[in-house]
Structure formats: structure tokens, C-alpha cells
Design a protein around this motif. Structure first.
Motif, PDB file in Angstrom:
ATOM      1  N   LEU A 171      79.144  43.725  37.425  1.00  0.00           N
ATOM      2  CA  LEU A 171      80.593  43.582  37.276  1.00  0.00           C
ATOM      3  C   LEU A 171      81.279  44.946  37.346  1.00  0.00           C
ATOM      4  O   LEU A 171      82.280  45.135  38.050  1.00  0.00           O
ATOM      5  CB  LEU A 171      80.913  42.961  35.913  1.00  0.00           C
ATOM      6  N   ALA A 172      80.733  45.881  36.594  1.00  0.00           N
ATOM      7  CA  ALA A 172      81.332  47.220  36.525  1.00  0.00           C
ATOM      8  C   ALA A 172      81.327  47.870  37.899  1.00  0.00           C
ATOM      9  O   ALA A 172      82.330  48.473  38.331  1.00  0.00           O
ATOM     10  CB  ALA A 172      80.571  48.083  35.509  1.00  0.00           C
ATOM     11  N   ASP A 173      80.210  47.747  38.580  1.00  0.00           N
ATOM     12  CA  ASP A 173      80.119  48.351  39.918  1.00  0.00           C
ATOM     13  C   ASP A 173      81.138  47.714  40.866  1.00  0.00           C
ATOM     14  O   ASP A 173      81.813  48.413  41.627  1.00  0.00           O
ATOM     15  CB  ASP A 173      78.704  48.157  40.490  1.00  0.00           C
ATOM     16  N   GLY A 174      81.237  46.408  40.768  1.00  0.00           N
ATOM     17  CA  GLY A 174      82.186  45.708  41.630  1.00  0.00           C
ATOM     18  C   GLY A 174      83.618  46.126  41.350  1.00  0.00           C
ATOM     19  O   GLY A 174      84.404  46.392  42.272  1.00  0.00           O
ATOM     20  N   VAL A 175      83.947  46.208  40.093  1.00  0.00           N
ATOM     21  CA  VAL A 175      85.316  46.585  39.728  1.00  0.00           C
ATOM     22  C   VAL A 175      85.600  48.018  40.168  1.00  0.00           C
ATOM     23  O   VAL A 175      86.688  48.340  40.664  1.00  0.00           O
ATOM     24  CB  VAL A 175      85.553  46.386  38.216  1.00  0.00           C
ATOM     25  N   THR A 176      84.617  48.884  39.989  1.00  0.00           N
ATOM     26  CA  THR A 176      84.781  50.281  40.390  1.00  0.00           C
ATOM     27  C   THR A 176      85.061  50.388  41.892  1.00  0.00           C
ATOM     28  O   THR A 176      85.852  51.233  42.332  1.00  0.00           O
ATOM     29  CB  THR A 176      83.521  51.092  40.028  1.00  0.00           C
ATOM     30  N   ALA A 177      84.402  49.548  42.616  1.00  0.00           N
ATOM     31  CA  ALA A 177      84.558  49.573  44.068  1.00  0.00           C
ATOM     32  C   ALA A 177      85.885  48.962  44.525  1.00  0.00           C
ATOM     33  O   ALA A 177      86.297  49.142  45.664  1.00  0.00           O
ATOM     34  CB  ALA A 177      83.395  48.832  44.730  1.00  0.00           C
ATOM     35  N   SER A 178      86.529  48.271  43.607  1.00  0.00           N
ATOM     36  CA  SER A 178      87.763  47.590  43.997  1.00  0.00           C
ATOM     37  C   SER A 178      88.913  48.574  44.175  1.00  0.00           C
ATOM     38  O   SER A 178      88.972  49.628  43.521  1.00  0.00           O
ATOM     39  CB  SER A 178      88.115  46.552  42.925  1.00  0.00           C
ATOM     40  N   ALA A 179      89.818  48.244  45.075  1.00  0.00           N
ATOM     41  CA  ALA A 179      90.962  49.128  45.317  1.00  0.00           C
ATOM     42  C   ALA A 179      92.004  48.971  44.227  1.00  0.00           C
ATOM     43  O   ALA A 179      92.607  49.939  43.768  1.00  0.00           O
ATOM     44  CB  ALA A 179      91.585  48.798  46.673  1.00  0.00           C
ATOM     45  N   GLU A 180      92.204  47.750  43.761  1.00  0.00           N
ATOM     46  CA  GLU A 180      93.293  47.444  42.834  1.00  0.00           C
ATOM     47  C   GLU A 180      92.923  47.609  41.367  1.00  0.00           C
ATOM     48  O   GLU A 180      93.790  47.851  40.542  1.00  0.00           O
ATOM     49  CB  GLU A 180      93.736  45.986  43.044  1.00  0.00           C
ATOM     50  N   SER A 181      91.659  47.411  41.061  1.00  0.00           N
ATOM     51  CA  SER A 181      91.250  47.335  39.656  1.00  0.00           C
ATOM     52  C   SER A 181      90.344  48.503  39.303  1.00  0.00           C
ATOM     53  O   SER A 181      89.845  49.210  40.178  1.00  0.00           O
ATOM     54  CB  SER A 181      90.507  46.015  39.411  1.00  0.00           C
ATOM     55  N   ARG A 182      90.139  48.691  37.992  1.00  0.00           N
ATOM     56  CA  ARG A 182      89.245  49.790  37.599  1.00  0.00           C
ATOM     57  C   ARG A 182      88.644  49.517  36.228  1.00  0.00           C
ATOM     58  O   ARG A 182      89.149  48.703  35.450  1.00  0.00           O
ATOM     59  CB  ARG A 182      90.010  51.107  37.603  1.00  0.00           C
ATOM     60  N   LEU A 183      87.584  50.206  35.947  1.00  0.00           N
ATOM     61  CA  LEU A 183      86.978  50.150  34.616  1.00  0.00           C
ATOM     62  C   LEU A 183      87.850  50.915  33.628  1.00  0.00           C
ATOM     63  O   LEU A 183      88.372  51.982  33.958  1.00  0.00           O
ATOM     64  CB  LEU A 183      85.602  50.831  34.637  1.00  0.00           C
ATOM     65  N   ALA A 184      87.973  50.394  32.412  1.00  0.00           N
ATOM     66  CA  ALA A 184      88.654  51.162  31.361  1.00  0.00           C
ATOM     67  C   ALA A 184      87.718  52.237  30.839  1.00  0.00           C
ATOM     68  O   ALA A 184      88.127  53.360  30.556  1.00  0.00           O
ATOM     69  CB  ALA A 184      89.097  50.236  30.233  1.00  0.00           C
ATOM     70  N   TRP A 185      86.472  51.873  30.679  1.00  0.00           N
ATOM     71  CA  TRP A 185      85.407  52.846  30.373  1.00  0.00           C
ATOM     72  C   TRP A 185      84.082  52.211  30.785  1.00  0.00           C
ATOM     73  O   TRP A 185      84.026  50.999  31.001  1.00  0.00           O
ATOM     74  CB  TRP A 185      85.403  53.263  28.889  1.00  0.00           C
ATOM     75  N   ALA A 186      83.068  53.045  30.892  1.00  0.00           N
ATOM     76  CA  ALA A 186      81.783  52.557  31.386  1.00  0.00           C
ATOM     77  C   ALA A 186      81.083  51.702  30.326  1.00  0.00           C
ATOM     78  O   ALA A 186      81.061  52.075  29.156  1.00  0.00           O
ATOM     79  CB  ALA A 186      80.892  53.741  31.751  1.00  0.00           C
ATOM     80  N   PRO A 187      80.527  50.570  30.726  1.00  0.00           N
ATOM     81  CA  PRO A 187      79.830  49.712  29.767  1.00  0.00           C
ATOM     82  C   PRO A 187      78.403  50.206  29.535  1.00  0.00           C
ATOM     83  O   PRO A 187      77.746  50.675  30.467  1.00  0.00           O
ATOM     84  CB  PRO A 187      79.813  48.357  30.468  1.00  0.00           C
ATOM     85  N   ASP A 188      77.961  50.101  28.277  1.00  0.00           N
ATOM     86  CA  ASP A 188      76.560  50.420  27.971  1.00  0.00           C
ATOM     87  C   ASP A 188      75.722  49.151  27.842  1.00  0.00           C
ATOM     88  O   ASP A 188      74.507  49.205  27.929  1.00  0.00           O
ATOM     89  CB  ASP A 188      76.466  51.182  26.640  1.00  0.00           C
ATOM     90  N   ALA A 189      76.385  48.033  27.564  1.00  0.00           N
ATOM     91  CA  ALA A 189      75.610  46.819  27.279  1.00  0.00           C
ATOM     92  C   ALA A 189      76.187  45.647  28.072  1.00  0.00           C
ATOM     93  O   ALA A 189      76.261  45.744  29.294  1.00  0.00           O
ATOM     94  CB  ALA A 189      75.618  46.535  25.775  1.00  0.00           C
ATOM     95  N   ASN A 190      76.617  44.589  27.410  1.00  0.00           N
ATOM     96  CA  ASN A 190      77.029  43.391  28.149  1.00  0.00           C
ATOM     97  C   ASN A 190      78.514  43.059  27.992  1.00  0.00           C
ATOM     98  O   ASN A 190      78.908  41.911  28.128  1.00  0.00           O
ATOM     99  CB  ASN A 190      76.175  42.181  27.729  1.00  0.00           C
ATOM    100  N   GLU A 191      79.307  44.055  27.657  1.00  0.00           N
ATOM    101  CA  GLU A 191      80.749  43.851  27.611  1.00  0.00           C
ATOM    102  C   GLU A 191      81.401  44.882  28.522  1.00  0.00           C
ATOM    103  O   GLU A 191      81.130  46.077  28.392  1.00  0.00           O
ATOM    104  CB  GLU A 191      81.277  44.000  26.181  1.00  0.00           C
ATOM    105  N   VAL A 192      82.289  44.385  29.382  1.00  0.00           N
ATOM    106  CA  VAL A 192      82.931  45.264  30.360  1.00  0.00           C
ATOM    107  C   VAL A 192      84.437  45.217  30.129  1.00  0.00           C
ATOM    108  O   VAL A 192      85.017  44.127  30.067  1.00  0.00           O
ATOM    109  CB  VAL A 192      82.615  44.797  31.799  1.00  0.00           C
ATOM    110  N   PHE A 193      85.022  46.383  29.987  1.00  0.00           N
ATOM    111  CA  PHE A 193      86.465  46.446  29.756  1.00  0.00           C
ATOM    112  C   PHE A 193      87.113  46.978  31.016  1.00  0.00           C
ATOM    113  O   PHE A 193      86.779  48.071  31.477  1.00  0.00           O
ATOM    114  CB  PHE A 193      86.768  47.317  28.547  1.00  0.00           C
ATOM    115  N   VAL A 194      88.014  46.184  31.545  1.00  0.00           N
ATOM    116  CA  VAL A 194      88.605  46.523  32.841  1.00  0.00           C
ATOM    117  C   VAL A 194      90.124  46.547  32.749  1.00  0.00           C
ATOM    118  O   VAL A 194      90.721  45.843  31.936  1.00  0.00           O
ATOM    119  CB  VAL A 194      88.183  45.506  33.926  1.00  0.00           C
ATOM    120  N   VAL A 195      90.700  47.381  33.580  1.00  0.00           N
ATOM    121  CA  VAL A 195      92.156  47.409  33.721  1.00  0.00           C
ATOM    122  C   VAL A 195      92.507  46.660  35.009  1.00  0.00           C
ATOM    123  O   VAL A 195      92.045  47.039  36.091  1.00  0.00           O
ATOM    124  CB  VAL A 195      92.684  48.854  33.783  1.00  0.00           C
TER     125      VAL A 195
END
Lengths: 348, 348, 348, 348
Positions: free
Chosen positions: A268-292
């Protein structure tokens, strides 16, 4: 595309099958069956130490009983401001401890800073009876922000805790997710770094209902038997918990499930990072991903069936969001499928 | 030949299968899933009334929360001297009620006498602040002595209770066994006779872990949500309880299981009555049989693999036992087999 | 030059003499004597309303019982961050309320801002059982910062409180000092502006030990009798409290004593303002004066026998102090002499 | 002719005067003044041992805090069935101990029998978590029946208590009356015979409000500071208690007052014994006299202004009263006058 919470999933087939397998026959009640004992032994093996194991109904119960075990009159417990005990347990820790206070400690991304912990504890010198007295420290691993304390960070917290002669509790509702994230052993992440009591959660990682309070200090065990029963947390057919843990801890199932959940989070994090519109709020260490996400993007995803919650923006990030953006939490689990992650990412 | 307790059995196959069936897929947590709601509706149908349903981990939790819902400062709860709340819950009712006192009421074979109940309540007139104030009455159906209150007896207790403006709770850990014994409907045995709160037990009658607190007075429901959560009794994957009740309440499974347990108890009772050496202590109404055996007979049965507990002799029966005799309790369940009963009887 | 606290003074001669006068003879115990009733009536006169009066041992007891009277499971009480209940009562409010949480509300100089109060309460919507439920609001009059809420400010707080259907408690440990500061009547400063429960303190204003919990809502009185007794706060020779209040409330003694204390505070403030080296941190409304002194000046005063405490600097004032300055609290009382104030001022 | 209770009297003139004497001047608050310390030292002298002294508001508070100091989860306290803690404290001991249960022990005339105490404790073996765990034993000296445990009887109770590794508390609301009755020293009647905690009452023997919890085991003192404050029992102007004890313990005032009260009780007893119509129910050891009067005689005395309460007849005496007789309790105090006793006796 259900990323609401890891407790929205059901049970892993191996867990469910174990319940079927053990449904027949008789066994002595209240935690005294052979299966209960087998699982207790398994915990001692896993932790490389004789531990006392108490099955309870919920993570909240495990946390609250751990703190009750450290109870003092006018007691003050130190935890991260966003910790589950502080914001999501409806005062259970205070109820179990007859009025103990939870004193929030700050720190970025769900982790208490050791120096801030120390400063907070020092606000309650024992000679000032009016303020109350420190009674315990509790940290959450993995945190509510999807981050994981490093072993050194745990040690730093433990060092402060011990310097004030307090017990250290770890809320391990997502213990397995943190463990595989660090690549550490259960012993390394707990008692070897100064943890005295552990809430060991299985529910969020593939069990129906399997929570255990683990005591590394056996001298606390006698009283805990009464604390648990007095709190209505002693199951009669206790082996239905044991049966779940039996399958969960068999081979590396529990670690495999956590690996999967974490891997889905990373995908999920990798996908969001690759997205043009969206981004990670911070990098996940476990199984929760926070996205903007842009609110419109979030709405579009939800229309397509994605389920997830928005989340309060931490103070230090408040300036970094645009007007039309918001923060969202995505939780993966043992049951998350790669195709659902990919569908979500495609919509970001 | 396991007659130790009905909580030594595991789960009925239909219950276990239901857990497997519902293990897949996602559902919202904390009691909000469709399955949770379906089961809640089913309870309202069964009780012919809109009821509020709260799943909890143990019968002790259901009892304690029911009493907590009636909490008053310096509160006094009236129950039979041998009631589970009084002797087997490690003070949980008092803990949940912040120090409420359990005041024992006497009566033969586990049933409170209405007149004695009235006399006990009258010992706490509201103008005497020193003694504390009455807060609730709780009766157990079926009782710890294997007897069952008749509908008229329940009504008599309720009448005294209401005359003091107190709520009436029923501990129904063996609700189904009592119900089929009376041949009454759930409504008749509860709210139609003045019961306000019910601990509805499924665990002893074929579930793994399925206990529900039923409120007939919906005005108590709002606070109960917080009472339950605050007590760490709100399950996240709540539907694992719902899945058990779903199978349990489907068709007449729950009543069939209770019928079987009661029939096995009657078979035991008949066999013991027919024996030359042994005898019934009193007639069973449900699934617990109290027998007087010569100690040597009991020992012989135990050598042959029978498991059962000895039991304190009630005061009024003390003279009726010979030196070499003792009182024993035999509990049957959904899982009891006729051949085990017959083997036991043969050894009496 | 003792400005440590108003509880360092003893008792006013009229109070002490009243105790001597009432020492002889017999009177019924536990608050039922004629003198108890006379004083209760006097309170109703003073407040222009029938009130229920409960004598207790300490202000902490009055506060804690007031909150206990509003108790809810998982309850959350809203108070100013620096309020006595929050920082100086060793968790008593939480103990009396079985684990209620105190949620701090910010606001300058000890006063909660109504808008911030509203925002804090809104963090606990009733549909989120995990967070707990709002249960009461408590404000302190006069505040711990020596300021006094205006009648309009009380009304604003009460308006928010009522909009959430919560009871409003006033901690009046320094009630008289606030009252004479505002020139208001007791009714105007309390129930006419929406206060439901009042801790009415006499101890800090010339009594030995005279604290009363005043209920403006008589429907709370029945339960309070049991709450008080259950908390070990019901005096047997209750008239020793009544005797103090009898003298205290006779004529305008209580108001005269508060006038004196406030006037001494103003004299201190004026003196400090006129000083070249020292200054007021903020203007006092009642009998506590917060001053900024050079540490050397403070030390010199202490050498000359002055007693007073240093005080944490509020966040918004942190930049305004020089390196060699600190914040100090000076408390005056009914016993403070003008010459001691003048000696202090001379040394500033 | 007021024999209702020893708490109907006011304060001895020397006590009242001490309050006047100490009313002026300043002293540090919360038990830290010189006068507080002087009185603490005096207690250590009186008990021939360094003791920790905690002033509290009521005897109920002293008792409840003593038991709270011994708190265990699911705890069971053993006391006489008629003990004040059991029947007259509105559940305060259970509230302070978070739900501890009081388990009544029988014994004639207010005294627990050691063998019965042992039998009751044995009902709670530590391996049975369901029943709860023993936590403390408390005895009352003098008892509620006006009797006094001999030193040997105290030792017998202490011996059972210690054999179960429990702390022994003494409720000494009428400590002085018991002491002068036995002619023992304070040390002999307490720690030398195995008492660990003592509620030392002054209120019933000539003080306004002077109760102290005395700890013979200093290791319990640290936690007690927080237990007391958390219970809202820490007085700010604590020296108003100290001032009372200062006069009370000065010379032998406290013993003289108790001597007087006991002598008046004996005078009453002698008079009643000499009466043709009336008789003693049992011989008084201290300042409470239990008499059997014809109801008509009692009514006649009450018409003449005598105040006293009727009392429940102990089971073993039920047959010994005639239809027209009842049991009454007469309490004498430091303030009882011989002429009032004689007037009463004349009317018997």
C-alpha cells in the motif's frame, strides 16, 4: 478494499478449525485443562523464560489488569497521549485501578520520548502527596501510528522507568506485527529490554478472541489470579482460548500472518508513494498506513467500496496539508488480499 | 462418566461449525455487525419484547454488570446464601458496584423464601444511613441446588422486590435447563413475572463462550454500553459470540440441548433411586443431581473413572446422613451420554 | 510575613469561642442536632433557596462527593488544567467516582474558556463508547490563580455545560473571597447563573475545619446521604462543624473576613506595583497575589522571615521574565496584618 | 439522663480550651506543624514504640483506611457479626477496599471466638480463586456489646490471624474505655499482643473530632499517606486535631475520662442489679450497659426524660426475656453525671 481495522476480519481457517477439533470431549474448566497448560508452556518456550500466562477476553482487559497489578493509591500511569489505554478504553484502566490517572506523554508518531517521559514522572515527587504517585509506565508496540519502537528505544524507555522503580508494561495488541517488523525475538523485544508485563494480542492477527496477559515477573502471578477472576475475566471453558492460541503459535503461523499484514501495508505504502496525487503521511513500520489524500480522492475510493477512517492530523504536520487534503488510516491484516491493495492504489 | 460440571464439555458441533462458517469475510467490530443485529432481533422474538442485548465474556460479568446497573452508594444486594454471585465470583459483583454488599437470604435447596427476603430487606430502612441502602435482588434460575423456581415463586420474589422499588435480576447461567423444566416460555419466566435484567447463559449448554446480559427495561441500555466497555467486556470481533448464539438459538437447538441434559439428570436420578445402597438427596428439577452415596461407593465409582464433586450438606439435612455417607453433586450436560449415566448407576 | 497559604492561619477568635460555647450539653449525633439544622436553614437564607447542606471534612471531600453525585461509567469531568481537583487531590475525585477521568481545559489565569470547554466536551460524543462519556463540569471560584470569574463568565460556562446536559459544580474553597470581589450575592454567583453543586469552604477563611457541600438540586440529596457516609465523611459530633459555621455566617463575619483578606492582597499588589524592582505578574481579584521578583529579592525577603512559594510560570508569560526573575505566589488571609504586608513591600 | 450514645456529648473543657489556645498564629498545613509532630511523638511514647500516626475525620475512616492498607483483589475481611465495620459504616470498608467482603464471625457478646475465626478463614483456601482470598482480621475493643477482650483473648485472635499470615486491626473507637477496664498499658493491649493497626478514637471520650490511625508496622506508612489523601481525609489545618489530642493525652486526661465513663456504667449496672423489676442483660466491662427492662418501665423512664435505645436481643438470650420485657442499651461518657445515673436507677 476493507482497511477500517484489523479487527474487521474474522478468524484464520486454522484457528477456526482448531476450535472444531477441540469442541468434543471433556476438559477441566477455568484454565486448568491440558490444552491450557500446553499453550502456557508454548509461551514460555517462545519467550525463552518461564512466564505466567493469563487468558482474558479483550486487549483492554489485559492492559487494565496489567496496570491493576501495579496499583498504588493516587497512582499515575504514564503512556503516550494517543495510546489505546488513554483514548479508547472508556476509563477501564482507571476503573480496574480504582481511580489511577493516565498521564499523557508526548512524542512523534505514537512513541513516547524517553526524556519527556522522565520529565512527566518527575512532576510527581513522592514527597508531594497532593499530586499522587507514579505507578507504572506503558508503551504500545506497534504504536497506534503504525510505527515500531526499536529495541534501543524500548531500552531507553525501560531505563527511565527503572530509574523511578516503576514496572514497564507493553501493550502488544499488534505484538506480532512489531516483532516481524524488527526481526527481533519475543524475548529481545520484551523482558531482555526491561518489559515486565505484556498484553499479547492474537485477535487482531487472525484469532477470534485470543488475548493473553504475560507476566515476566512470576511474583505477580498469585495476585493476578484473583485480579482476573474479580474482574470477571476468567473463562470457564478456557480451552476455547487455548485452542486458538494452539493453532496460532503452531509452527510460525502467527509470524507468517503478521508478515503478510505488514507486507500488504508496505505494498500500500509503495503504491501510494508512486501515486501522483497522494502521498504517505509517514512511513509505516507495521500494518497501519497513514496517507494524505485529496478529499475528492478519498470520496471516490469510498464510492468504489473502500472502507477506511479519517484521522486527526498530528500538530507538527498541520501546516503540511493542503486545504483539500486530509489524513486517512489504512489497516491491513492477515486477510488482506494483494488485489484489493492494488485496486485501492489504482484509485489513489 | 464426567459429571463434574456442565462447563467441562466443549462446544456442540453446530456451534463450532457456525464459527467456521462465519470466520471468513469482514464485518464491523464492537457489536455493530449484521450478525450481531440478527441475533439481537432473535432475542427480542424469543422474549416477545424489544430487549437490549449485551454480549459479555462470562456469566460473572453478566451478573456483575446487571448489579452495577442498579448501583447505589452503600448498596445492598439480596441473594440466596449459596448463590453463585455470593460464593463463586471472587467479589466481582462488589468490585463492579464499587463496594456493594451481598446480603444472604436463606431458603431450602437454593431458593430464597419471599418472606425471608422481605425480612432481610427491611433490615435496611432508608432512614438509617449507617446500614446502607437496598439496591437490587438477584435470584438464580435454575438454582445452584438443581432446583427451579416455579412461576409463582418467581412472582412472589418479584412482588417483594417491587414493594421495595428494587430491580430484580435473574442469573440464568442455566436458563434453558430451567425453562424446559417448567415448560414455560422465556417471557413467562422473566419479564412477565417481574424480572428486569437477565444473565442469559449459553456456555454451560453447548456454546464455547456465549453469555448475554438481557435488559427488559430499555432505559438502562445507554449506561450499560459504557459500563460494559469500562469493564473491558466489549469484544472487538463480537460476531464470534453472535455466531455461537446464531446456531444456538436456531430452531430449538438450545431447548433440545437443555432437554437432553435434563433427561440425563432424570435418568441418573431414577437410577439412583432404584439403587439399594444410594439415594437422592432431593429431587432434581434441571441438570444437577444431588445424591447421598456411601463414601466407599463414591470412591469405587471414581476409581472406575467417574468424575464428580462432593458437596456441603445443607443444615437441615445434616442429621439424615450416616457416618459413612456423603453428599455428591452430579451435573449433566448436552454432551452427557446415556451409557455413561447407566454405567454410573450400575456402580451405585 | 507569612504568605504561604491561607490554610496556615488558625481559627478566628469568634469561631474558636463558638466551639467553647457549644462544648457542653448533649445533642443528637450525625447531623441531626438543632444546631446542625439552624445552620442548614441559615444556608438556605443566604442562598435565597432551599438547599441541602452536607458537612464534610475537607474541600477535597466536597469536590469529590459533588462529582460522585454525577457519576457515570467511563465518566469524564471537565476542569481547568490547574484546578485543585486536577493537580492537588491525589486522585480523590477519580477514586470517589470509580475511575472517572479529569479532562483539562485551558484558559488564561485559571479560568476555563467557554469555547475551549465546548471543544473538549465535543471530543466525547455519546455514540463513541470507547472514549467514555462526559459527566460533569467543575469550575473554581476564586481560581487557583487568584482571579475571579465574572457572573457573565460563569453564565457562559454554565450555558455550554447545560447544552451538553451536564451538571455544573463550583469549587468554592475561596467562595467568600470571590463573592466580595464581585460584590455579588451568593445566589447570583451560583444557582442563578447555572451552578448545581457548590463546595462551600470556610476553612481557608477563618474556620478550623468547616466545609460544606451545597446542593441546589434537592433531588440529589437522598443519594448524597449515602455517598457521604460511605466515604467516611459523616461526623458523629457534627455540631462541631455547625458551631463553626454558626459563628462564621453570623452577621457578616464571613464576608468581613474575606474583605480583609482581599484588601490585604490589594495592598500587597499596590505596594509591588509601586516598587522599582518588582512587579505584578497579573492583577489579583481575590486573596492571592502573583508577583515577579528578582530571585535575589525573594531570597532577601525570605531571610527576613517572609514565607511564600515560587510558582510555575504560565506558558504565555514565559518570555516575559528575565533570567534572574521568578514567579511567586503570595496568599493573604483573615489573619494577615497590614504591617506585615508593608514590611514585605518595603523589601521588594 | 442521656444514655443514647457517647457521641451525644460535646467536648471536654480542656479540649475546647486547647482549640482556643492554638487558634492564633500560623503553622504549616497538612500535618506538618510542630504541634502535629509533638502529638505524634506523644503517641510513640504512649505506645512505647515508634508508631506512624494518621489523623482522620471519623472512626469509619480510620477503620476503612486500615483495611485498605491490607487490600487484596477479591479480599475477605473477618470481623464480628455485630462489629461497627459490618453494620454501621454503610459499606465504607468495602468502598475503600474496592469491593472487599466482610465475613461475619460469631461469638457471644461482641467477641469473636478464635476457633470460629479460624473456621471462617479456612473457608477461603488460596487455591480456590472463586471464593476470594482472606485479607485481614479486625476486632473491636471495647466491643459493641460493652465487653472487653482480655489480653489472652486478643492473643488468641492474633495467633489465628498470624497463622494465616494476615494483618490484625483493632477498632479502638472506645480504646481508652477498654484500656482502663483491663488496667493494661497501650502497648500490652496492642502490638505486644499482635495488633498491627489501630483505630485510636478520641471523639467518643471527650474530643470534638479526634481520630487517629496508628500503624505499628512503619512499612505501611508510605502508602498510607496516599491512601489518606486519596480518600479526602487529609486535613489542611491538621493542627486542630493535634490540639485536641494534645490536651487529651496530656497527663492522664484521656484515662481519667474513660475511668469516669466506666465508673458511671458500673454505677448504672449496680443500680439496675439492685432493682426489683429490672436486671442486667450481661455485665459491662466498659461504658455500655445492656439492661432488660419491662417495656412499661422503659416508657416511664423515657417520659421522665431519659434517652436510650432499644437493642436486638442476641439469639442465645431470646428465651430469657418475658413478653413484656425488652433489651436496652445505656451508654455513659466523660460527661455523664452521677445524679443522672441515680435518677435513672431510681426509676428502674
Amino acid at each position: 478494499m476493507i482497511f477500517s481495522s484489523d479487527n474487521w476480519a474474522g478468524a484464520h481457517p486454522a484457528i477456526a478449525e482448531s476450535l472444531v477439533m477441540h469442541a468434543g470431549g471433556y476438559a477441566s474448566a477455568y484454565g486448568t485443562s491440558e490444552l491450557d497448560r500446553k499453550v502456557e508452556k508454548r509461551f514460555s518456550e517462545i519467550f525463552e523464560k518461564n512466564v505466567a500466562v493469563f487468558f482474558v477476553a479483550t486487549g483492554t482487559a489485559a492492559n487494565s489488569l496489567a496496570l491493576a497489578s501495579a496499583n498504588r493509591a493516587g497512582g499515575v500511569v504514564f503512556c503516550h497521549r494517543e495510546a489505546h489505554v488513554n483514548v479508547d478504553e472508556c476509563g477501564a484502566p482507571a476503573f480496574f485501578s480504582h481511580g489511577a490517572r493516565l498521564n499523557p506523554v508526548d512524542g512523534a508518531r505514537g512513541k513516547m520520548e524517553a526524556a519527556k517521559l522522565d520529565a512527566e514522572i518527575r512532576q510527581f515527587p513522592l514527597e508531594n502527596v497532593h499530586g499522587g504517585q507514579p505507578m507504572a509506565v506503558t508503551l504500545t508496540q506497534a504504536t497506534e501510528s503504525g510505527t515500531v519502537y526499536s529495541l534501543e528505544e524500548i531500552e531507553a524507555i525501560a531505563s527511565i522507568t527503572k530509574s523511578h522503580q516503576l514496572p514497564l508494561h507493553m501493550d502488544g495488541a499488534r505484538f506480532a506485527n512489531a516483532l516481524v517488523s524488527l526481526g527481533a525475538t519475543p524475548a529481545e523485544m520484551t523482558w531482555k529490554r526491561g518489559v515486565d508485563l505484556l498484553s499479547f494480542g492474537g485477535t487482531k492477527n487472525g484469532c477470534w478472541c485470543a488475548e493473553a496477559l504475560i507476566l515476566f515477573d512470576l511474583s505477580r502471578a498469585n495476585e493476578m489470579h484473583f485480579l482476573r477472576k474479580r474482574s470477571a475475566q476468567l473463562f470457564s471453558k478456557s480451552r476455547f482460548i487455548a485452542a486458538q492460541f494452539d493453532a496460532y503459535l503452531d509452527g510460525d503461523l502467527w509470524l507468517d500472518l503478521a508478515h503478510h499484514a505488514n507486507a500488504m501495508a508496505q505494498r500500500l505504502a509503495d503504491g501510494v508513494t508512486a501515486s501522483a496525487e497522494s502521498r504517505l503521511a509517514w512511513a509505516p513500520d507495521a500494518n497501519e498506513v497513514f496517507v494524505v489524500l485529496k478529499r475528492a480522492v478519498a470520496a471516490r475510493l469510498q464510492e468504489r467500496g473502500a472502507l477506511f477512517y479519517d484521522w486527526p492530523v498530528p500538530h507538527d504536520l498541520k501546516g503540511s496539508l493542503a486545504e483539500d487534503e486530509a489524513l486517512y488510516r489504512l489497516v491491513t491484516s492477515f486477510a488482506t488480499r494483494a488485489e484489493d491493495v492494488d485496486r485501492f492504489v489504482a484509485g489513489c
